[in-house]
Design an enzyme around this catalytic site. Structure first.
Site, PDB file in Angstrom:
ATOM      1  N   GLU B 292      -6.465   4.931 103.028  1.00  0.00           N
ATOM      2  CA  GLU B 292      -5.355   4.056 102.668  1.00  0.00           C
ATOM      3  C   GLU B 292      -5.600   3.365 101.344  1.00  0.00           C
ATOM      4  O   GLU B 292      -4.715   3.283 100.501  1.00  0.00           O
ATOM      5  CB  GLU B 292      -5.139   3.010 103.768  1.00  0.00           C
ATOM      6  CG  GLU B 292      -4.685   3.626 105.060  1.00  0.00           C
ATOM      7  CD  GLU B 292      -4.277   2.600 106.100  1.00  0.00           C
ATOM      8  OE1 GLU B 292      -4.057   3.018 107.244  1.00  0.00           O
ATOM      9  OE2 GLU B 292      -4.174   1.411 105.768  1.00  0.00           O
ATOM     10  N   GLU B 293      -6.822   2.887 101.126  1.00  0.00           N
ATOM     11  CA  GLU B 293      -7.161   2.220  99.863  1.00  0.00           C
ATOM     12  C   GLU B 293      -6.907   3.126  98.683  1.00  0.00           C
ATOM     13  O   GLU B 293      -6.378   2.714  97.663  1.00  0.00           O
ATOM     14  CB  GLU B 293      -8.658   1.905  99.830  1.00  0.00           C
ATOM     15  CG  GLU B 293      -9.065   0.578 100.391  1.00  0.00           C
ATOM     16  CD  GLU B 293     -10.576   0.409 100.305  1.00  0.00           C
ATOM     17  OE1 GLU B 293     -11.136  -0.101 101.277  1.00  0.00           O
ATOM     18  OE2 GLU B 293     -11.165   0.789  99.277  1.00  0.00           O
ATOM     19  N   ARG B 294      -7.341   4.365  98.814  1.00  0.00           N
ATOM     20  CA  ARG B 294      -7.286   5.280  97.669  1.00  0.00           C
ATOM     21  C   ARG B 294      -5.857   5.693  97.357  1.00  0.00           C
ATOM     22  O   ARG B 294      -5.463   5.724  96.206  1.00  0.00           O
ATOM     23  CB  ARG B 294      -8.189   6.482  97.910  1.00  0.00           C
ATOM     24  CG  ARG B 294      -9.609   6.058  97.649  1.00  0.00           C
ATOM     25  CD  ARG B 294     -10.677   6.851  98.282  1.00  0.00           C
ATOM     26  NE  ARG B 294     -11.928   6.084  98.152  1.00  0.00           N
ATOM     27  CZ  ARG B 294     -13.082   6.449  98.657  1.00  0.00           C
ATOM     28  NH1 ARG B 294     -13.162   7.563  99.346  1.00  0.00           N
ATOM     29  NH2 ARG B 294     -14.142   5.689  98.501  1.00  0.00           N
TER      30      ARG B 294
END
Lengths: 254, 434
Positions: B292-294
């Site tokens: 999700e962060e990426r």
């Protein structure tokens, strides 16, 4: 009285877009161009929602006239807090020719049908700058009007309206039911918060046609041609006042 | 709520009846000079029905967020960049009140419980902020410090830390990287020793975005002596506890409006109940949220790249060189076409990875590929566009020079390019066997 407020909203080309005229000079390019709710209509919606929050009125019904796309505009108003919407379906050539007279006939018919206490509109649309719909609606309904409102307050069954006029501010007290048009400083429209955007999905939007309301929307106007303003030409600097006078005479200005 | 300033832009549209004169900070509707009326539109079709992952609600969300950005954030970016910090509590409260900080978080804690595609829509829209620092700070708050807490934290812990973070009342920061451990997360040294009902924490963290303003830190620490992937835990640590020391605010090449801190922990006592989920699972929890962060970072930089390309087109169209616009030179418009093509390719990857993810698939490989490409493409876009801006590009007055500096971080932070390549090779089964 129903405690119901009718708010008209118009879908216009977004204020930040550079307008371009079609090569055939028939109208302005609208395909693929960003549209949004007329800024003064946003202010109208905000005022109605505020009144509901203060419990001065019971229901906010938002109306827009046009093709399928105006549903987006209605939904934005619902996300701001309006209770339900009415989509008056007008498409094609009829939509191109739709002007203040036709819209005010529709608004008047709806105001009667919905037994509205107030009709609140933006003072003008930023595409045609007509500044007529509110006034015409009031005339058709034979209702008092408070236009260019920068402040509204309910006082019993009357409304006090502070109007922005050329010379300053004018305060009038009018009976209800009435038509109000919103000016810039009436309020600052709220952001549609994400929870309200999701809630707006469930709110109802009714679909009607002008004929259902007994309104004839044929236009008495025909647009012959649309042109851009003349390109601004470079100025000329002159050395002396005599020169200036000579040039002005030459140009036929004096 | 918008400031009065926001309404001022309307003033220029009024007829001469108005008697207040304001200065507009935003563009006025203008009739065409020699320029096309095509505004900077993303490639999303007008009819939401055709879009791969976005519905009408996504577009409504983007429009609303855009208004907040235009009225509450962008007017202050120059000042905040110059000051080296932005008022996180104020900005987060504005966003939190409008529901934008908890898009995919549980409804019980003030979130909206929507799927990840809405987070991606938010990330894309935040790319309209005219710097990299503030979106990064927001991303840390929404998608780096809180996912593990939301999934694995106790109800009490979520009440104390998650709810206020979603509402925008508390600023969060992430304590993972250290001076001696960045890419190699498993070699962090910060320790939490259990003493009765408390953990006593000693160590230090580096590259802590929001660190100087945060109310709490999501801290990755060693809680036992076991194998490095199974001896770590995530703990919610209030930043005002005795022993927590903000050593310095780091001066950086870019991302100036985002305050980045080096933090020391000197015998900090924290109740054991502040641990997120199970002891020893910290490393795993952290890894779980990387997809999700990426993808979030990619969504963000996509919009920024497009804006830089569009601004470069506008600039080179009116800037003349050898009697014609810079844009008319084939090397310029062809290069911009190449860059825009790659931006579209990256967008396609982002959207398809998101579509697969919300259906429950593991998209680690695609997310890593997207992040790798995002960081590298941003450097190309920044470099080429800066060149086309010429001398002006080298000044601090323009977006392209800020983008050039800010975007360089993408290949380094949040998982360096080399780490992404390692992950992709793992999936391609090309790594040397031990």
């Amino acid at each position: 009285m129903s405690g119901r407020v009718l708010v008209g909203v118009k879908r216009v080309i977004d204020y930040a877009v550079k307008i371009r005229v079609k090569p055939d000079n028939s109208c302005v390019v609208t395909d693929g161009v960003k549209h949004s709710m007329n800024p003064f209509c946003e202010i109208a919606v905000e005022e109605a929602v505020k009144m509901k929050e203060k419990k001065l009125i019971k229901e906010v019904v938002v109306v827009s006239c046009g093709p399928q796309q105006v549903m987006e505009t209605i939904r934005t108003a619902l996300a701001m807090g309006a209770d339900r919407g009415i989509h008056v379906e007008v498409t094609g050539k009829d939509y191109e020719n739709l002007g203040p007279l036709q819209v005010s006939k529709i608004m008047a018919a709806l105001a009667k049908k919905e037994e509205a206490l107030l009709v609140i509109l933006g003072k003008q649309a930023i595409d045609d700058d007509c500044n007529q719909t509110g006034q015409m609606t009031a005339a058709l309904l034979d209702w008092p009007q408070g236009t260019f409102a920068s402040e509204l307050s309910m006082e019993g069954d009357k409304i006090k309206v502070v109007r922005e006029i050329d010379g300053g501010l004018e305060t009038v007290k009018i009976n209800t039911p009435a038509v109000i048009t919103a000016d810039l400083r009436l309020n600052t429209p709220r952001y549609a918060t994400l929870p309200n955007i999701m809630k707006a999905k469930k709110k109802k939007i009714a679909n009607v046609k002008p004929a259902d309301l007994g309104v004839d929307i044929t236009s008495r106007l025909e647009v012959l041609r649309v042109d851009e303003p003349a390109q601004r030409e470079a100025g000329v600097k002159v050395e002396t006042v005599d020169d200036l006078m000579a040039r002005l005479k030459e140009a036929g200005r004096i | 709520m918008a400031l009065r300033e926001g309404a001022l832009r309307l003033n220029l549209l009024l007829n001469s009846r108005t008697f207040y004169k304001f200065n507009s900070s935003v563009g006025v509707r203008s009739l065409s000079d020699n320029v096309s009326s095509k505004p900077v539109t993303p490639s999303a079709p007008e009819i939401a029905g055709d879009h791969l992952i976005y519905t009408q609600e996504h577009f409504a969300l983007k429009e609303s967020l855009r208004k907040i950005i235009d009225q509450e954030i962008n007017p202050h970016v120059e000042q905040w960049e110059a000051e080296g910090i932005f008022p996180a509590h104020k900005v987060f409260k504005t966003l939190g009140s409008a529901g934008f900080l908890g898009v995919n978080k549980p409804v019980e804690y003030g979130g909206l419980g929507l799927d990840y595609s809405y987070s991606v829509a938010v990330a894309e829209e935040l790319g309209h902020i005219r710097c990299g620092g503030i979106p990064m700070a927001i991303g840390v708050q929404t998608d780096m410090t809180t996912p593990a807490l939301a999934r694995f934290g106790s109800a009490e812990l979520k009440q104390e830390f998650l709810l206020p973070s979603i509402m925008g009342d508390k600023v969060a920061c992430l304590g993972v990287s250290e001076v001696g451990a960045g890419s190699d997360v498993s070699s962090i040294m910060t320790k939490a020793v259990r003493k009765g009902d408390e953990y006593v924490i000693n160590g230090g963290k580096m590259w802590t975005t929001n660190g100087t303003q945060a109310d709490w830190i999501c801290l990755l620490v060693n809680t036992s002596d076991g194998p490095p992937h199974r001896n770590k835990s995530l703990i919610c640590v209030p930043m005002n506890l005795p022993g927590v020391q903000i050593a310095r605010k780091i001066e950086k090449l870019g991302m100036w409006s985002s305050d980045t801190a080096e933090v020391f922990f000197d015998d900090v006592h924290v109740p054991c109940k502040n641990i997120i989920g199970q002891e020893g699972m910290g490393f795993t929890y952290q890894m779980l949220q990387f997809q999700e962060e990426r993808l979030w970072a990619v969504a963000n930089i996509l919009t920024m790249m497009e804006n830089v390309i569009q601004e470069t087109i506008q600039y080179t169209r009116q800037r003349k060189i050898f009697k014609q616009p810079v844009l008319h030179h084939q090397s310029v418009h062809f290069r911009l076409a190449e860059l825009q093509t790659e931006v579209e390719l990256l967008r396609a990857l982002l959207h398809s990875a998101t579509a697969l993810y919300i259906k429950g698939n593991d998209v680690t490989k695609l997310a890593s590929m997207a992040k790798l490409k995002g960081g590298r493409l941003a450097r190309e876009v920044g470099d080429s566009c800066l060149q086309f801006w010429g001398g002006m590009g080298f000044t601090s007055d323009v977006l392209v020079s800020r983008f050039y500096r800010d975007s360089r971080l993408m290949s380094i932070g949040g998982g360096a390019d080399e780490v992404m390549l390692g992950i992709i090779c793992k999936y391609m089964d090309t790594l040397p066997k031990k």
